[in-house]
Design an enzyme around this catalytic site. Sequence first.
Site, PDB file in Angstrom:
ATOM      1  N   GLU A  94       0.807  -1.221   0.000  1.00 20.36           N
ATOM      2  CA  GLU A  94       0.000   0.000   0.000  1.00 20.36           C
ATOM      3  C   GLU A  94       0.841   1.273   0.000  1.00 20.36           C
ATOM      4  O   GLU A  94       0.306   2.368  -0.198  1.00 20.36           O
ATOM      5  CB  GLU A  94      -0.927  -0.009   1.221  1.00 20.36           C
ATOM      6  N   GLU A 125       7.664 -21.478   7.942  1.00 16.17           N
ATOM      7  CA  GLU A 125       7.852 -20.591   9.087  1.00 16.17           C
ATOM      8  C   GLU A 125       8.900 -21.115  10.062  1.00 16.17           C
ATOM      9  O   GLU A 125       9.403 -20.375  10.908  1.00 16.17           O
ATOM     10  CB  GLU A 125       6.535 -20.381   9.835  1.00 16.17           C
TER      11      GLU A 125
END
Length: 311
Positions: A94, A125
Site C-alpha cells: 500500500e 515458518e
Amino acid sequence: MASSPRAHDLRAQLDALTTEAFRPELADIDQLPTEEIARLMNAEDARVPAAVAERLPEIAAAIDAVAERMARGGRLVYAGAGTAGRLGVLDASECPPTFNTAPGQVVGLIAGGPEAMVASVEGAEDSKELAQGDLDALKLTPDDTVVGISASGRTPYAIGAVEHARSVGALTVGLACNAGSALAAAADHGIEIVAGPELITGSTRLKAGTAQKLVLNMISTITMIRLGKTYGNLMVDVRASNAKLRARSRRIVALATGAGEEEVEAALAATDGEVKHAILTLLAEVDGPTAARLLAESDGHLREALAAARG
C-alpha cells in the site's frame, strides 16, 4: 501413541503463550446467538488499541530510527510467516500508491514466498535459513531496516530475519504479541503488544492480527510523514494511477492551496500531475521547473521548499 519429546516441548511452549491461552468462560460460544457472539468479539477487539497505547514510546523510538535510515536511502523490509507475513506484505504493497515510494523501498517478505499469501507453505515458518536467503536476495545494507513480525514472538522465520539483519548492521524491529518474546529480545527495538487471549483459542488472525496491523500502519505512515511524504495530513506524494486517485490528486491540491478548479488543473498540467510540485507552484507562485528544483534541494519536504521559495 506417545508423543515425542519435541512435540511435548512445543506444547509446553504454546501453553505458556498469552495468545494461545484457553478461555473456559467461552467454551459454549458456539451455542450463543449470533448477535451475542458479535458483541463478545467486538468487546475483545476494543482491547487492542489500549494495548497498543501502552507501547507507544517503544513504537515511536522504532519509527524515528527507521525514518533516519530511510532518509539515507535505506529500505523498510517486513518479514513474517502466515498472517503476520501477509500483514507485512499488505502494508508494503500500500506504500507505492499512497506515498509514491520507489519500487523496492518498502518490501514485504512472507515465509514460503508469494504462494504463501493464499495458501499454507509447509514448514516455511520454521526455517531461519529461509529468512536469511530471502534477505540475502535483497542485498541488505546497514541503511536498511528489517521488521520481524510474529504473534507468538517465537517464529523461527521472523527471528532468523532479525538475527541475520542485525549481523549485517541493519536496523531491526521485533513485533510480537506476547511478553518476554525471543523476537523482541533479538531486535534493536522490541515491541510487544499484549492484548490477551483470543476469542477462538490460538487464532492469532484476530486480536493479535489487529494489533500488528495497527502498529505496521504507524511504522509506515509516520515514517513517511517524517520523510516529507505528506503536507499536514494530505497525501501530497500520492501516485495518480487511476481515475479515483486522479480525482483525489485534484482535491488534495485544492485543499492545500484553496485554488479553484481551473487553477488546480493548470498547475497539475504544468507539473506532469505531480501533486507536491503543483501545490508549490500555486503557493510559492513559481513555475514547474523551479518547483522541481526546490523540492529536490529540500529532499522532497514541501514545507522546506516553500520556505526556501519565500526566502
